[in-house]
Write a protein that holds these residues in place. Structure first.
Motif, PDB file in Angstrom:
ATOM      1  N   ARG A   1      27.025   7.425   7.245  1.00  0.00           N
ATOM      2  CA  ARG A   1      26.977   7.978   5.880  1.00  0.00           C
ATOM      3  C   ARG A   1      25.844   9.003   5.757  1.00  0.00           C
ATOM      4  NH1 ARG A   1      31.740   6.719   3.393  1.00  0.00           N
ATOM      5  NH2 ARG A   1      32.207   4.539   3.740  1.00  0.00           N
ATOM      6  N   VAL A   2      24.730   8.716   6.390  1.00  0.00           N
ATOM      7  CA  VAL A   2      23.591   9.643   6.380  1.00  0.00           C
ATOM      8  C   VAL A   2      23.982  10.936   7.093  1.00  0.00           C
ATOM      9  CG1 VAL A   2      21.241  10.020   7.223  1.00  0.00           C
ATOM     10  CG2 VAL A   2      21.868   7.818   6.188  1.00  0.00           C
ATOM     11  N   ARG A   3      24.598  10.800   8.272  1.00  0.00           N
ATOM     12  CA  ARG A   3      25.020  11.993   9.021  1.00  0.00           C
ATOM     13  C   ARG A   3      26.044  12.807   8.238  1.00  0.00           C
ATOM     14  NH1 ARG A   3      24.058   8.535  13.444  1.00  0.00           N
ATOM     15  NH2 ARG A   3      26.153   7.658  13.412  1.00  0.00           N
ATOM     16  N   ASN A   4      26.952  12.141   7.522  1.00  0.00           N
ATOM     17  CA  ASN A   4      27.941  12.857   6.711  1.00  0.00           C
ATOM     18  C   ASN A   4      27.264  13.715   5.646  1.00  0.00           C
ATOM     19  OD1 ASN A   4      30.034  11.708   8.145  1.00  0.00           O
ATOM     20  ND2 ASN A   4      30.508  10.167   6.593  1.00  0.00           N
ATOM     21  N   LEU A   5      26.251  13.160   4.976  1.00  0.00           N
ATOM     22  CA  LEU A   5      25.551  13.932   3.949  1.00  0.00           C
ATOM     23  C   LEU A   5      24.761  15.076   4.575  1.00  0.00           C
ATOM     24  CD1 LEU A   5      24.753  14.551   1.078  1.00  0.00           C
ATOM     25  CD2 LEU A   5      23.015  12.741   1.219  1.00  0.00           C
ATOM     26  N   ILE A   6      24.123  14.822   5.695  1.00  0.00           N
ATOM     27  CA  ILE A   6      23.383  15.894   6.379  1.00  0.00           C
ATOM     28  C   ILE A   6      24.338  17.025   6.751  1.00  0.00           C
ATOM     29  CG2 ILE A   6      22.105  16.486   8.478  1.00  0.00           C
ATOM     30  CD1 ILE A   6      20.835  13.635   8.273  1.00  0.00           C
ATOM     31  N   GLY A   7      25.519  16.677   7.252  1.00  0.00           N
ATOM     32  CA  GLY A   7      26.517  17.698   7.590  1.00  0.00           C
ATOM     33  C   GLY A   7      26.975  18.475   6.367  1.00  0.00           C
ATOM     34  N   ALA A   8      27.200  17.775   5.257  1.00  0.00           N
ATOM     35  CA  ALA A   8      27.613  18.449   4.022  1.00  0.00           C
ATOM     36  C   ALA A   8      26.539  19.416   3.545  1.00  0.00           C
ATOM     37  CB  ALA A   8      27.918  17.416   2.941  1.00  0.00           C
ATOM     38  N   LEU A   9      25.284  19.013   3.697  1.00  0.00           N
ATOM     39  CA  LEU A   9      24.185  19.885   3.278  1.00  0.00           C
ATOM     40  C   LEU A   9      24.119  21.139   4.155  1.00  0.00           C
ATOM     41  CD1 LEU A   9      21.430  17.216   2.587  1.00  0.00           C
ATOM     42  CD2 LEU A   9      22.665  18.567   0.889  1.00  0.00           C
ATOM     43  N   GLN A  10      24.371  20.975   5.425  1.00  0.00           N
ATOM     44  CA  GLN A  10      24.290  22.123   6.338  1.00  0.00           C
ATOM     45  C   GLN A  10      25.466  23.075   6.168  1.00  0.00           C
ATOM     46  OE1 GLN A  10      23.932  20.204  10.148  1.00  0.00           O
ATOM     47  NE2 GLN A  10      21.722  19.981   9.967  1.00  0.00           N
ATOM     48  N   VAL A  11      26.666  22.529   5.951  1.00  0.00           N
ATOM     49  CA  VAL A  11      27.866  23.359   5.933  1.00  0.00           C
ATOM     50  C   VAL A  11      28.216  23.849   4.525  1.00  0.00           C
ATOM     51  CG1 VAL A  11      30.356  23.375   6.401  1.00  0.00           C
ATOM     52  CG2 VAL A  11      28.784  22.239   7.986  1.00  0.00           C
ATOM     53  N   THR A  12      28.287  22.942   3.582  1.00  0.00           N
ATOM     54  CA  THR A  12      28.809  23.279   2.258  1.00  0.00           C
ATOM     55  C   THR A  12      27.720  23.531   1.221  1.00  0.00           C
ATOM     56  OG1 THR A  12      30.690  21.859   2.775  1.00  0.00           O
ATOM     57  CG2 THR A  12      30.466  22.556   0.494  1.00  0.00           C
ATOM     58  N   TYR A  13      26.594  22.845   1.344  1.00  0.00           N
ATOM     59  CA  TYR A  13      25.535  22.940   0.333  1.00  0.00           C
ATOM     60  C   TYR A  13      24.187  23.298   0.969  1.00  0.00           C
ATOM     61  CZ  TYR A  13      29.097  20.482  -2.338  1.00  0.00           C
ATOM     62  OH  TYR A  13      30.269  20.132  -2.949  1.00  0.00           O
ATOM     63  N   PRO A  14      24.130  24.396   1.718  1.00  0.00           N
ATOM     64  CA  PRO A  14      22.868  24.736   2.384  1.00  0.00           C
ATOM     65  C   PRO A  14      21.762  25.043   1.369  1.00  0.00           C
ATOM     66  CG  PRO A  14      24.425  26.554   2.557  1.00  0.00           C
ATOM     67  CD  PRO A  14      25.167  25.398   1.948  1.00  0.00           C
ATOM     68  N   GLY A  15      20.565  24.632   1.718  1.00  0.00           N
ATOM     69  CA  GLY A  15      19.411  24.900   0.863  1.00  0.00           C
ATOM     70  C   GLY A  15      19.165  23.847  -0.197  1.00  0.00           C
TER      71      GLY A  15
ATOM     72  N   GLU B   1      16.266   5.778  10.052  1.00  0.00           N
ATOM     73  CA  GLU B   1      15.753   6.622  11.143  1.00  0.00           C
ATOM     74  C   GLU B   1      16.425   7.993  11.116  1.00  0.00           C
ATOM     75  OE1 GLU B   1      16.099   6.216  15.888  1.00  0.00           O
ATOM     76  OE2 GLU B   1      15.256   4.457  14.862  1.00  0.00           O
ATOM     77  N   GLU B   2      17.736   8.009  10.926  1.00  0.00           N
ATOM     78  CA  GLU B   2      18.501   9.267  10.887  1.00  0.00           C
ATOM     79  C   GLU B   2      18.059  10.158   9.713  1.00  0.00           C
ATOM     80  OE1 GLU B   2      21.218  11.751  12.631  1.00  0.00           O
ATOM     81  OE2 GLU B   2      21.111   9.665  13.285  1.00  0.00           O
ATOM     82  N   ALA B   3      17.733   9.552   8.584  1.00  0.00           N
ATOM     83  CA  ALA B   3      17.387  10.304   7.370  1.00  0.00           C
ATOM     84  C   ALA B   3      15.946  10.790   7.355  1.00  0.00           C
ATOM     85  CB  ALA B   3      17.629   9.431   6.147  1.00  0.00           C
ATOM     86  N   ALA B   4      15.103  10.231   8.186  1.00  0.00           N
ATOM     87  CA  ALA B   4      13.661  10.536   8.151  1.00  0.00           C
ATOM     88  C   ALA B   4      13.403  12.043   8.156  1.00  0.00           C
ATOM     89  CB  ALA B   4      12.961   9.867   9.326  1.00  0.00           C
ATOM     90  N   GLY B   5      12.739  12.501   7.111  1.00  0.00           N
ATOM     91  CA  GLY B   5      12.368  13.905   7.000  1.00  0.00           C
ATOM     92  C   GLY B   5      13.514  14.831   6.617  1.00  0.00           C
ATOM     93  N   ARG B   6      14.698  14.285   6.416  1.00  0.00           N
ATOM     94  CA  ARG B   6      15.862  15.123   6.117  1.00  0.00           C
ATOM     95  C   ARG B   6      16.487  14.827   4.759  1.00  0.00           C
ATOM     96  NH1 ARG B   6      19.136  14.309  11.608  1.00  0.00           N
ATOM     97  NH2 ARG B   6      19.949  16.395  11.379  1.00  0.00           N
ATOM     98  N   LEU B   7      16.429  13.570   4.342  1.00  0.00           N
ATOM     99  CA  LEU B   7      17.046  13.144   3.082  1.00  0.00           C
ATOM    100  C   LEU B   7      16.121  12.181   2.360  1.00  0.00           C
ATOM    101  CD1 LEU B   7      20.631  12.018   4.223  1.00  0.00           C
ATOM    102  CD2 LEU B   7      20.012  14.219   3.237  1.00  0.00           C
TER     103      LEU B   7
END
Length: 192
Positions: free
Chosen positions: A136-150, A167-173
């Motif tokens: 789920r964390v990776r899915n949101l990170i991908g959405a942020l990079q592709v569809t909602y950058p910035g 661990e996956e979200a650390a520093g990213r979400l």
């Protein structure tokens, strides 16, 4: 001293002439003056009514939020109700342009908003019975990079996160788990 007295005399004469002209204008154009005064009163009343309605709507929103913002109620909400609750919490905290965009085909994000200081945020809401995993964390990170950058990413759940998800979200979400959600519903704003 004489210069000051002369200046005061001239200022007095100018004020008298201007005053006389204004009185004459009011006498000649009294209908326009009355119309402008009436328009001013109507505009002031309309603004007062709008302010009263806005305050009433804010009080109603706060009342409704206090009524539903309890973990035991969140646990039985539908996913859509949880998204709406999250949006209301954002509005309460002064976020602007809050939109619930979640549904089928939401591209990995349920709520979009702008922080009070102008930063764009994308939230994914997961109301579920089990812990949120790293997928789920990776899915949101991908959405942020592709569809909602910035945009800043926030993952909100009524449960907890697995260790790999944290661990996956650390520093990213920003992860909002059950305990953090409870504090947020009690009025503690998100640390964005």
């Amino acid at each position: 001293m004489a210069v000051l007295a002369g200046g005061a005399l001239i200022a007095g004469l100018v004020a008298g002439v201007v005053g006389a002209l204004l009185v004459r204008l009011v006498i000649v154009y009294w209908r326009w003056v009355v119309a402008l005064l009436v328009l001013g009163v109507v505009a002031a009343v309309a603004m007062a009514v709008a302010v009263v309605r806005q305050r009433r709507a804010e009080r109603e929103r706060e009342r409704r939020l206090r009524e539903i913002a309890h973990l035991e109620r969140v646990d039985v909400m539908t996913g859509e109700e949880f998204e709406e609750l999250t949006a209301e919490l954002l509005r309460r905290d002064g976020f602007r342009s809050v939109q619930v965009v979640g549904r089928t085909g939401d591209r990995g994000v349920d709520v979009l908003a702008t922080t009070p200081d102008g930063r764009d945020v994308a939230l994914q809401c997961k109301r579920q019975k089990k812990k949120v995993d790293a997928d789920r964390v990776r899915n949101l990170i991908g959405a942020l990079q592709v569809t909602y950058p910035g945009r800043l990413g926030v993952l909100v759940t009524n449960n907890d996160f697995t260790a790999p998800a944290v661990e996956e979200a650390a520093g990213r979400l920003l992860l909002v788990d059950r305990a953090r959600l409870a504090r947020w519903m009690d009025g503690d704003p998100l640390p964005l």
